[in-house]
Design an enzyme around this catalytic site. Structure first.
Site, PDB file in Angstrom:
ATOM      1  N   GLY A 111      87.872 -30.109  40.521  1.00 46.87           N
ATOM      2  CA  GLY A 111      87.184 -30.746  39.406  1.00 46.87           C
ATOM      3  C   GLY A 111      86.501 -29.806  38.430  1.00 46.87           C
ATOM      4  O   GLY A 111      86.491 -30.044  37.219  1.00 46.87           O
ATOM      5  N   ARG A 164      76.441 -32.550  43.316  1.00 47.40           N
ATOM      6  CA  ARG A 164      77.617 -32.110  42.535  1.00 47.40           C
ATOM      7  C   ARG A 164      78.417 -33.319  42.026  1.00 47.40           C
ATOM      8  O   ARG A 164      78.694 -34.260  42.757  1.00 47.40           O
ATOM      9  CB  ARG A 164      78.499 -31.238  43.422  1.00 47.40           C
ATOM     10  CG  ARG A 164      79.778 -30.717  42.750  1.00 47.40           C
ATOM     11  CD  ARG A 164      80.981 -31.574  43.072  1.00 47.40           C
ATOM     12  NE  ARG A 164      82.215 -30.947  42.612  1.00 47.40           N
ATOM     13  CZ  ARG A 164      83.383 -31.569  42.541  1.00 47.40           C
ATOM     14  NH1 ARG A 164      83.488 -32.823  42.899  1.00 47.40           N
ATOM     15  NH2 ARG A 164      84.461 -30.939  42.122  1.00 47.40           N
ATOM     16  N   THR A 178      93.694 -35.170  39.057  1.00 52.42           N
ATOM     17  CA  THR A 178      93.222 -34.887  40.411  1.00 52.42           C
ATOM     18  C   THR A 178      93.339 -33.395  40.671  1.00 52.42           C
ATOM     19  O   THR A 178      94.309 -32.774  40.246  1.00 52.42           O
ATOM     20  CB  THR A 178      94.023 -35.669  41.467  1.00 52.42           C
ATOM     21  OG1 THR A 178      93.632 -35.192  42.765  1.00 52.42           O
ATOM     22  CG2 THR A 178      95.523 -35.518  41.320  1.00 52.42           C
ATOM     23  N   THR A 200      91.876 -37.787  45.658  1.00 47.83           N
ATOM     24  CA  THR A 200      91.420 -38.721  44.626  1.00 47.83           C
ATOM     25  C   THR A 200      92.528 -39.713  44.259  1.00 47.83           C
ATOM     26  O   THR A 200      93.711 -39.370  44.354  1.00 47.83           O
ATOM     27  CB  THR A 200      91.054 -37.882  43.387  1.00 47.83           C
ATOM     28  OG1 THR A 200      89.901 -37.121  43.727  1.00 47.83           O
ATOM     29  CG2 THR A 200      90.785 -38.688  42.152  1.00 47.83           C
TER      30      THR A 200
HETATM   31  N1  ASP Z   1      88.915 -33.929  41.114  1.00 48.38           N
HETATM   32  C1  ASP Z   1      88.130 -34.360  42.235  1.00 48.38           C
HETATM   33  C2  ASP Z   1      86.793 -33.697  42.149  1.00 48.38           C
HETATM   34  O1  ASP Z   1      86.741 -32.516  41.890  1.00 48.38           O
HETATM   35  C3  ASP Z   1      88.749 -34.041  43.543  1.00 48.38           C
HETATM   36  C4  ASP Z   1      90.183 -34.498  43.690  1.00 48.38           C
HETATM   37  O2  ASP Z   1      90.864 -34.737  42.730  1.00 48.38           O
HETATM   38  O3  ASP Z   1      90.621 -34.621  44.807  1.00 48.38           O
HETATM   39  O4  ASP Z   1      85.800 -34.337  42.399  1.00 48.38           O
END
Ligand code: ASP
Length: 357
Positions: free
Chosen positions: A277, A251, A274, A223
């Site tokens: 999630g 989701r 990040t 992310t």
């Molecule tokens: N936080 C993001 C999610 O769960 C994934 C990520 O941070 O890479 O969608």
């Protein structure tokens, strides 16, 4: 005596709040004063490109160089906006756009795949001055989801839009739309196949980790996000993502959930997260950091450590955050092996990091 002190304190405050123009009747003096204010006001930007199992031994020199170059390009672009007096919102948009357009990160062009082999993107933005916010989830045709989140914040009466509705709004706002195939990258597609294969084979956790090659492991996260303090003293945070590889059933992660993956408040800090999630939503991570600052008087660094190194870990999650507070202090905290990150302060000092200490 108390009364006299109060009168002096009041008088002092009023005198200080008067502009130079009011004090001198000279408009030039007011210009000088605002220039002075600008030079006094701290500003800065901090960005991330995802947290996860990012280990030096699994990274080729050339890929490391590519990541560092993109992070530098993004942080410099955001910093340039701040330097010329632009807003923190404009700065984070610039920085995030650059990472969204790069296949290196799990956002925009490099978004990961869902179980159904599609790319569904989430993004959010928050303005620390007004506490306005905008978020989108599950969009498949918007080239730069952070721009759509900003449009939701500025051009609609809503805070969050999803799927087809969000895409219709994007069309009405004449945003750049792309065919969903724009988001198809071979690396991410192979990443999905590997995850699916490892699901079919009954592997234990260690075997699974060894089975997934380094690039694929990284691709589970990635992310992007940015947080900035501008010369006007305003904070903003934004985050953009493809979510998690192999996600199902519509989701939605923490990124577009205000307070979970993204939060900004001029009283405290601007924060972008990040990581896994689901745990960021359950821990209300970004808001928790702000709340610890606001209600308990913790510094940004103390609050970030408490939430990322203790609470998130105890809950069973993982990930990290980048943040900047109203004085320009920066935190880059993660409980994973690494987090792509960069920051640049008022004096143009640049710091880029990938791995843990
Ligand atoms: N936080 C993001 C999610 O769960 C994934 C990520 O941070 O890479 O969608």
């Amino acid at each position: 005596m108390k009364k006299i002190l109060l009168v002096f304190a009041l008088f002092g405050t009023i005198a200080c709040n008067n502009s130079a123009e009011e004090r001198t009747g000279n408009p030039e003096a007011s210009e000088t004063a605002s220039e002075e204010k600008d030079t006094i006001q701290n500003f800065g930007i901090v960005i991330h490109g995802g947290a996860g199992t990012i280990l030096k031994e699994n990274m080729s020199d050339s890929l490391e160089k590519e990541y560092k170059a993109k992070l530098e390009e993004a942080v410099r672009a955001g910093h340039a906006v701040l330097e010329r007096g632009g807003t923190s919102i404009e700065a984070i948009e610039q920085a995030i756009n650059i990472m969204e357009d790069s296949p290196l990160f799990n956002a925009g062009k490099g978004a990961v795949f869902t179980n159904a082999e599609t790319n569904e993107l989430d993004a959010a933005v928050m303005d620390g001055k007004t506490l306005n916010a905008g978020a989108v989830a599950g969009v498949t045709t918007v080239k730069n989801p952070i721009d759509l989140a900003i449009a939701v914040m500025n051009k609609s009466e809503h805070v969050m839009m999803i799927g087809k509705g969000a895409e219709t709004f994007a069309e009405e706002q004449e945003m750049e739309l792309v065919d969903p195939s724009y988001f198809h990258t071979e690396n991410r597609f192979r990443g999905l196949q590997r995850v699916k294969d490892s699901e079919k084979t009954q592997l234990d956790h260690d075997q699974k980790t060894a089975f997934l090659d380094p690039y694929i492991r990284d691709s589970k996260y990635g992310t992007v996000g940015a947080a900035a303090l501008d010369k006007h003293g305003n904070l903003a945070a934004g985050t953009s993502t493809g979510g998690m590889t192999n996600k199902r059933w519509g989701r939605v992660g923490d990124v577009p959930v205000i307070g979970a993956g993204t939060y900004a408040n001029n009283k405290t800090a601007a924060i972008s997260g990040t990581g896994w999630g689901e745990f960021f939503i359950r821990g209300v991570v970004a808001y928790d950091i702000s709340a610890l600052m606001e209600y308990k008087g913790l510094s940004l660094q103390e609050a970030a450590e408490e939430v990322i190194q203790k609470k998130n870990v105890e809950l069973g999650g993982n990930g990290g955050i980048i943040a900047i507070d109203h004085q320009g202090n920066v935190a880059m905290e993660f409980n994973t092996a690494g987090m792509y990150r960069a920051k640049m302060n008022k004096d143009g000092e640049l710091e880029i990091g990938i791995y843990g200490e």
